[in-house]
Structures are given as structure tokens and as C-alpha cells.
Design a protein around this motif. Structure first.
Motif, PDB file in Angstrom:
ATOM      1  N   ASN A   1       7.066 -61.580  56.562  1.00 52.50           N
ATOM      2  CA  ASN A   1       6.753 -60.313  57.190  1.00 52.50           C
ATOM      3  C   ASN A   1       5.389 -59.846  57.115  1.00 52.50           C
ATOM      4  O   ASN A   1       5.147 -58.971  57.377  1.00 52.50           O
ATOM      5  N   SER A   2       4.401 -61.162  57.067  1.00 51.38           N
ATOM      6  CA  SER A   2       3.233 -60.757  56.744  1.00 51.38           C
ATOM      7  C   SER A   2       2.508 -60.477  58.007  1.00 51.38           C
ATOM      8  O   SER A   2       2.539 -61.035  59.124  1.00 51.38           O
ATOM      9  N   PRO A   3       1.703 -59.209  58.135  1.00 41.44           N
ATOM     10  CA  PRO A   3       1.063 -58.838  59.651  1.00 41.44           C
ATOM     11  C   PRO A   3      -0.194 -59.745  59.743  1.00 41.44           C
ATOM     12  O   PRO A   3      -0.617 -60.353  58.755  1.00 41.44           O
ATOM     13  N   ALA A   4      -0.767 -59.880  60.750  1.00 37.87           N
ATOM     14  CA  ALA A   4      -2.012 -60.518  61.103  1.00 37.87           C
ATOM     15  C   ALA A   4      -2.951 -60.138  60.161  1.00 37.87           C
ATOM     16  O   ALA A   4      -3.263 -58.988  60.012  1.00 37.87           O
TER      17      ALA A   4
END
Length: 139
Positions: free
Chosen positions: A97-100
Motif C-alpha cells: 500500500n506504499s505511496p510513491a
């Protein structure tokens, strides 16, 4: 930020309580307003809460009170960091689920007895503030 988080001595002592952008409420005079802010999940500072003031008096009367209560045997969860800041967050659900651009925080969680935690805290504060008095309390 209106202060340097890496240097706790940059502001004169009488200016260290900066709440820029936060409302400050007196418990006796603004209790209902503070409740409204709390219910709206808005940040604020509250002063003169009688329950908090009673704890302050108890701890002022006996600076070792918390140490006596928590002791040196049982371990408690705490965070530690290789830097002097704890302005990090952890994602729920793992890296998928990591954002950029997300960076894993450098801090971690550990457990230690309160006495050990206190030694670390006093040592760091003594060095950061150049306090001989605090340094003398480090065992």
C-alpha cells in the motif's frame, strides 16, 4: 516550522512554548469549546485541567514518583530512533500500500524497563542542553 528541531537551545526559555496555529483554552473558562474541538478532532492546547494539575503537583513533590511506580524490572514498549526526531508514520498493510516516494521510518519499537529508558532520556537531554545537573543524574 518556526523552530529548529535539531537544536533545542535556539529559543529563549520564555519563548519555548509556541503553539502557533493552535487554540489555547483554559479548562475552567473554555471547557465546552474544548469539547467541541475534541469532538471535531481538531488540535488544541488546554491549560489548568485540575486532574492534570494534581498529577503535576504529585510529580513535583517527588521527582522519582514515576520511577518508583514503574520500577526497573517490568519492560514497557517504547520507540527509539537513530535521529532526534520521531516525526514518522508507519503504513498499515505493508509495502503493497506504499505511496510513491514512501520511506521506511528509521525508528523502531523495543521494550525496556523504565529505569533504562530514563537513563537514555537524561543522557540525551543533558547533552542537547549542555546541562551539568541532568548529566549528574545519569548513572
Amino acid at each position: 516550522l518556526n523552530w529548529n528541531p535539531n537544536d533545542v537551545t535556539t529559543m529563549a526559555p520564555n519563548y519555548r512554548e509556541v503553539y502557533q496555529g493552535l487554540c489555547v483554552f483554559d479548562y475552567e473558562k473554555h471547557y465546552e469549546i474544548a469539547l467541541t474541538y475534541r469532538n471535531l478532532e481538531k488540535p488544541f492546547v488546554i491549560r489548568n485541567d485540575p486532574k492534570v494539575m494534581a498529577v503535576v503537583r504529585k510529580w513535583d513533590d517527588d521527582p522519582e514518583y514515576l520511577h518508583k511506580v514503574l520500577g526497573d524490572v517490568e519492560e514497557y514498549r517504547t520507540e527509539r530512533s537513530p535521529v532526534n526526531q520521531f516525526m514518522w508514520y508507519r503504513l498499515r498493510g505493508g509495502k503493497s500500500n506504499s505511496p510513491a516516494g514512501y520511506q521506511v521510518p528509521p525508528n523502531d519499537e523495543t521494550e525496556m524497563p523504565f529505569g533504562e529508558w530514563l537513563e537514555h532520556a537524561l543522557d540525551k537531554d543533558a547533552k542537547a542542553l549542555g546541562s551539568v545537573e541532568l548529566a549528574a543524574r545519569v548513572k
